[in-house]
Design a protein around this motif. Structure first.
Motif, PDB file in Angstrom:
ATOM      1  N   UNK B 302       0.990  -1.186   0.209  1.00  0.00           N
ATOM      2  CA  UNK B 302      -0.149   0.035   0.108  1.00  0.00           C
ATOM      3  C   UNK B 302       0.911   1.309   0.018  1.00  0.00           C
ATOM      4  N   UNK B 303       1.957   1.298   0.635  1.00  0.00           N
ATOM      5  CA  UNK B 303       2.882   2.402   0.733  1.00  0.00           C
ATOM      6  C   UNK B 303       3.467   2.461  -0.682  1.00  0.00           C
ATOM      7  N   UNK B 304       3.761   1.344  -1.524  1.00  0.00           N
ATOM      8  CA  UNK B 304       4.631   1.640  -2.609  1.00  0.00           C
ATOM      9  C   UNK B 304       3.323   2.253  -3.624  1.00  0.00           C
ATOM     10  N   UNK B 305       2.053   1.660  -3.402  1.00  0.00           N
ATOM     11  CA  UNK B 305       1.064   2.023  -4.645  1.00  0.00           C
ATOM     12  C   UNK B 305       0.893   3.798  -4.197  1.00  0.00           C
ATOM     13  N   UNK B 306       0.912   4.005  -2.911  1.00  0.00           N
ATOM     14  CA  UNK B 306       0.885   5.358  -2.427  1.00  0.00           C
ATOM     15  C   UNK B 306       1.903   6.221  -3.234  1.00  0.00           C
ATOM     16  N   UNK B 307       3.027   5.854  -3.371  1.00  0.00           N
ATOM     17  CA  UNK B 307       4.112   6.772  -3.864  1.00  0.00           C
ATOM     18  C   UNK B 307       3.990   6.661  -5.469  1.00  0.00           C
ATOM     19  N   UNK B 308       3.120   5.640  -5.902  1.00  0.00           N
ATOM     20  CA  UNK B 308       3.034   5.612  -7.280  1.00  0.00           C
ATOM     21  C   UNK B 308       1.910   6.670  -7.707  1.00  0.00           C
ATOM     22  N   UNK B 309       0.902   6.767  -6.878  1.00  0.00           N
ATOM     23  CA  UNK B 309       0.060   7.767  -7.131  1.00  0.00           C
ATOM     24  C   UNK B 309       0.191   8.991  -6.753  1.00  0.00           C
ATOM     25  N   UNK B 310       1.364   9.239  -6.211  1.00  0.00           N
ATOM     26  CA  UNK B 310       1.662  10.387  -5.276  1.00  0.00           C
ATOM     27  C   UNK B 310       2.324  11.533  -5.911  1.00  0.00           C
ATOM     28  N   UNK B 397      11.825  17.148  -7.326  1.00  0.00           N
ATOM     29  CA  UNK B 397      10.399  17.316  -7.562  1.00  0.00           C
ATOM     30  C   UNK B 397       9.645  16.172  -6.785  1.00  0.00           C
ATOM     31  N   UNK B 398      10.314  14.968  -6.633  1.00  0.00           N
ATOM     32  CA  UNK B 398       9.458  13.864  -5.941  1.00  0.00           C
ATOM     33  C   UNK B 398       9.559  14.429  -4.452  1.00  0.00           C
ATOM     34  N   UNK B 399      10.642  15.038  -3.977  1.00  0.00           N
ATOM     35  CA  UNK B 399      10.766  15.482  -2.495  1.00  0.00           C
ATOM     36  C   UNK B 399       9.510  16.640  -2.390  1.00  0.00           C
ATOM     37  N   UNK B 400       9.175  17.141  -3.480  1.00  0.00           N
ATOM     38  CA  UNK B 400       8.126  18.213  -2.941  1.00  0.00           C
ATOM     39  C   UNK B 400       6.560  17.530  -3.263  1.00  0.00           C
ATOM     40  N   UNK B 401       6.746  16.659  -4.184  1.00  0.00           N
ATOM     41  CA  UNK B 401       5.361  15.953  -4.274  1.00  0.00           C
ATOM     42  C   UNK B 401       5.057  15.044  -3.247  1.00  0.00           C
ATOM     43  N   UNK B 402       5.811  14.254  -3.007  1.00  0.00           N
ATOM     44  CA  UNK B 402       5.666  13.327  -1.912  1.00  0.00           C
ATOM     45  C   UNK B 402       5.395  14.071  -0.471  1.00  0.00           C
ATOM     46  N   UNK B 403       5.758  15.098  -0.267  1.00  0.00           N
ATOM     47  CA  UNK B 403       5.771  15.999   1.117  1.00  0.00           C
ATOM     48  C   UNK B 403       4.224  16.059   0.941  1.00  0.00           C
ATOM     49  N   UNK B 404       3.727  16.444  -0.174  1.00  0.00           N
ATOM     50  CA  UNK B 404       2.220  16.717  -0.056  1.00  0.00           C
ATOM     51  C   UNK B 404       1.341  15.809   0.572  1.00  0.00           C
ATOM     52  N   UNK B 405       1.830  14.389   0.225  1.00  0.00           N
ATOM     53  CA  UNK B 405       0.905  13.184   0.798  1.00  0.00           C
ATOM     54  C   UNK B 405       1.554  13.087   2.356  1.00  0.00           C
ATOM     55  N   UNK B 406       2.447  13.694   2.748  1.00  0.00           N
ATOM     56  CA  UNK B 406       2.816  13.436   4.060  1.00  0.00           C
ATOM     57  C   UNK B 406       4.071  12.190   4.073  1.00  0.00           C
TER      58      UNK B 406
END
Lengths: 314, 539
Positions: B302-310, B397-406
């Motif tokens: 679920x964490x891996x999927x969250x990162x994919x969608x995130x 970019x990933x750092x910024x994007x993933x911080x938005x999902x916590x």
């Protein structure tokens, strides 16, 4: 004189040993494992056994001090090992590329001299005239424009737009023009100002006044007396810059596809070709030391005041 | 008096140095010059960042694939869609168990020194390669090769220790299994140390070469196959990308071809100038992220999927690669054999990502920006090659994007060797990863997923179905049944896709820019082959 030179030569040894030590430590401190870098370059899958074997071959399993002495011993015999990438002796690779680099460095120095002597001299004599302003502008530009950018600008203007010179490569005299201009502008910037300052200083000297009163022609005073003395600081600068110039060709060789040894070094960095990097650093250090030494000796010949001041018994 | 003499000596020395330098200039002036080659009829000039190297068919760096492939040829070649076609071998047969490969060599093939290509010559080359098998262990066929045999003048046999279906694909690669004439071998026959001269059977011959400056290839007049249209190909060595572009704009170059040979900005500028032809190839590889499941947090699907969608993949790829790469949904692009499978893409959906994380127990405490579970923050480390501007920009970019999902992403720029070392040691949470391209994939890809030592198999180790996956991979590599192989590949790739250990980001493409008079340019199907055989120049 002979004692002075031999003393200076002896003093060079500890400096070179220290330079080798510095280079040696920096390479050991970097995260790159020479054995691994070798295997990567040779396309061999680095299993633990192969790595251990290579480490032993390179002597990396020995105490650091032993490794250092070993490195010094090899360098003293001009043995820099084999390049990881080409598998041929580094010294051979460097020697094959040296002429191109030396040619470029010398042509740049000659160009710098040819431009900065008249320009510096004239801008001192015609102080605050148009030529003085121009030389000041040129010096500002030369001191502040990064060489790689200047290289691109020159290519764009003289090659792409005006079609006067080839963009890159080596082969005819035209190929020398743009890289030499790029390398020499920074030198021109320094030498012109140096010469201008020292000419102005000399003009204040009493001997100039005496010469004038003796009725010697102005032109003769300027060329035979003032210029001859005023040029000395420039000679010092020149020698100090020769080493810098040879190492500074790295960027220019890259921009102009000049097949010299600076470019070889850049590739070595990308390939983590440690023997080549080692050779380059040691050579650069020796070159700087040697150039300083030569300048000192040449100055002795040119400026008798140095020996009169008692530094050297003649 | 003494001083005067000394000064004279000095003066003479200076004059001497100057004259030597000038002589040097004059000498090089008489040397052969490549000026104007771009204007010569029926010839083409291009640039390459590095010297072509020693033109030894059996070694790697610093020899350049593009030039090696002009001189030396394979037994079979890799064509569009992964089809293996006859080349120096006009036909072949594979024994039922997939252990014996018997090649019938073409009759009329000659090396450029006039000697014929026969089974003995082929065997001699195989022997030279196998002498240094440990340098070639990355290539599957080398590891399973038991012995080779020259059966008769035109028949060559290869016996494997175990069945390995991609043997033919591996024979199509540019090095090390290509063929040097007897006269090119060194006295001791060990080509790993160097060769006497580059003599191959290919359509091109090296006719003029100046190290670090240029290499000129001329058409082989006695070539067995269809003769190239061009008479001459000149490769100028230009290490700097901007200089290369200016040389092209000035007309000193006809063609800039390759991967990463010019900056994305320059490519788009030249494209917009409208005076030149610019093209992008089919995908040659995929740029992906590798999530390490040995990390407890990433072991949860679920964490891996969250990162994919995130993260907004489309925007990131377009923004950073300026449209030169294409957003990737599949781990392997569909233009390789067996990879044309339908997958459900992980679209950008921050809400869905958040929901997955909630479900996995990663809650956002009030007033905090990073999710937590059992008092542990959801913090990960991404390692990247600090000299690669694309990796760096994507990491940020990933750092910024993933911080938005916590998710807190720490990014660490490393030396390439350190990056690889840490990957192999499994000492990472998230890393960048690339597949190899044609003709190596998909078999090399599934091989690293199963085989330990590269860090990829280890990253998958916490998957429930890992053992089953490895079993399927070994079956696929050994399978002699085409249909079964396709089934296995579909299953393997489907599982990998769903398990999200690989997060595909973008498809990497080759670029080409050429002048108006260059016609019939086609990207070669094999990533490492040269494209010169079909090119024509309009008069």
């Amino acid at each position: 004189m002979a004692t002075y030179i031999s003393k200076r030569l002896l003093a060079v040894i500890p400096i070179i040993l220290f330079a080798i030590f510095l280079m040696f430590s920096l390479i050991r401190l970097s995260p790159v494992d020479p054995a691994e870098a070798y295997l990567a370059a040779a396309h061999i899958h680095p299993t633990e056994e192969v790595l251990a074997e290579k480490r032993q071959e390179f002597g990396l399993d020995q105490p650091l001090l032993m490794q250092y002495f070993h490195t010094v011993k090899e360098i003293a015999q001009l043995d820099f090992g084999n390049s990881f990438v080409t598998n041929t002796p580094v010294w051979q690779e460097v020697a094959a590329r040296m002429p191109a680099t030396i040619q470029l460095a010398v042509s740049s120095i000659l160009l710098a001299i040819a431009i900065s002597i008249p320009l510096g001299f004239l801008s001192a004599i015609y102080k605050n005239s148009l030529i003085d302003h121009f030389s000041r502008l040129l010096s500002f530009l030369g001191a502040s424009i990064p060489q790689f950018w200047l290289g691109y600008l020159l290519i764009f203007l003289f090659s792409v737009k005006l079609d006067l010179f080839p963009v890159e490569g080596r082969g005819s005299w035209q190929h020398f023009v743009l890289p030499s201009m790029t390398l020499s502008l920074a030198l021109i910037a320094i030498y012109t100002r140096l010469l201008r300052a020292s000419v102005l200083e000399e003009l204040e000297q009493v001997y100039v006044l005496y010469a004038r009163t003796r009725g010697i022609k102005e032109r003769a005073i300027m060329v035979k007396h003032v210029l001859k003395i005023a040029i000395l600081p420039m000679m010092t600068g020149l020698g100090m810059n020769l080493g810098k110039l040879l190492t500074g060709t790295i960027i220019v060789e890259q921009v102009f596809s000049w097949p010299g040894f600076g470019r070889f070094f850049v590739e070595a960095i990308f390939n983590r070709d440690i023997p080549v990097i080692q050779c380059y650093v040691v050579m650069a250090a020796c070159l700087f030391i040697l150039c300083n030494l030569i300048v000192d000796i040449v100055q002795l010949y040119m400026d008798p005041r140095i020996s009169i001041k008692g530094r050297i018994p003649s | 008096m003494y001083k005067l003499k000394a000064r004279r000596t000095l003066f003479t020395a200076v004059i001497l140095i100057i004259s030597i330098t000038l002589m040097g200039c004059a000498n090089s002036e008489t040397g052969s010059s490549t000026e104007g080659t771009a204007k010569e009829a029926n010839s083409i000039t291009l640039s390459w960042p590095r010297d072509i190297g020693s033109m030894n068919p059996h070694v790697y760096n610093p020899s350049q694939l593009i030039a090696q492939s002009m001189i030396y040829e394979p037994l079979v070649s890799y064509k569009e869609g992964g089809k293996i076609q006859p080349h120096l071998a006009e036909s072949w047969s594979i024994s039922d168990k997939g252990l014996e490969y018997t090649f019938k060599l073409r009759e009329n093939v000659k090396f450029t020194d006039g000697t014929p290509l026969n089974a003995a010559a082929v065997k001699k080359n195989f022997d030279a390669v196998m002498k240094n098998a440990n340098s070639h262990s990355w290539l599957g066929v080398i590891n399973v090769l038991e012995k080779t045999e020259a059966v008769d003048e035109q028949t060559f046999k290869m016996v494997l220790k175990e069945p390995y279906y991609p043997a033919l694909q591996d024979l199509a690669v540019v090095r090390p299994v290509r063929f040097l004439a007897e006269s090119g071998f060194p006295e001791d026959g060990d080509t790993s140390k160097g060769i006497a001269k580059p003599v191959g059977t290919g359509p091109w011959m090296l006719s003029d070469y100046k190290k670090d400056e240029y290499a000129v290839f001329t058409r082989n007049p006695d070539y067995w196959g269809e003769s190239p249209k061009l008479e001459k190909v000149t490769i100028k060595i230009i290490p700097d990308a901007e200089t290369r572009v200016m040389a092209f704009e000035k007309g000193e170059l006809d063609l800039i071809y390759g991967e990463g040979l010019i900056s994305m900005d320059s490519f788009n500028q030249l494209k917009e100038a409208g005076e030149y032809h610019t093209e992008l190839s089919e995908p040659v590889g995929t740029r992906s992220l590798l999530l390490n499941t040995t990390n407890e947090k990433l072991a949860d699907l679920r964490v891996r999927k969250a990162l994919q969608h995130g993260f907004n993949k489309q925007a990131m790829v377009e923004g950073i690669t300026l449209g030169l790469e294409e957003k990737a949904d599949n781990i392997l692009s569909k233009n390789f054999p067996y990879t044309d499978i339908e997958v459900e893409p992980f679209e950008y959906d921050a809400e869905k990502a958040a929901a997955y994380l909630e479900e996995a127990g990663w809650k956002l405490p009030s007033g905090k920006a990073v999710r937590e579970k059992d008092g542990q923050p959801l913090e990960l480390e991404l390692i990247y090659d600090k000299t690669d501007p694309i990796q760096k920009a994507m990491a940020e970019t990933l750092q910024a994007e993933w911080s938005a999902i916590g998710v807190k992403l720490n990014i660490t720029g490393l030396e390439l060797t350190s990056q690889i070392e840490r990957r192999k040691a499994g000492d990472f949470d998230v890393d960048f990863w690339y597949n190899y391209g044609a003709p190596y994939d998909p078999h090399s890809f599934i091989n690293v997923v199963a085989e330990k030592g590269w860090g990829v198999s280890e990253a998958h180790s916490r998957l429930q179905m890992k053992a089953e996956l490895d079993q399927q991979i070994s079956e696929a590599l050994a399978s002699t049944d085409e249909k079964k192989r396709q089934q296995l590949y579909s299953s393997i790739l489907g599982t990998l896709q769903e398990q999200s250990v690989f997060v595909p980001i973008s498809y990497i493409k080759k670029t080409v820019i050429y002048q108006d008079d260059v016609k019939q340019f086609n990207f070669p199907a094999n990533r490492d082959e040269h494209p010169f055989n079909e090119i024509e120049m309009s008069q």
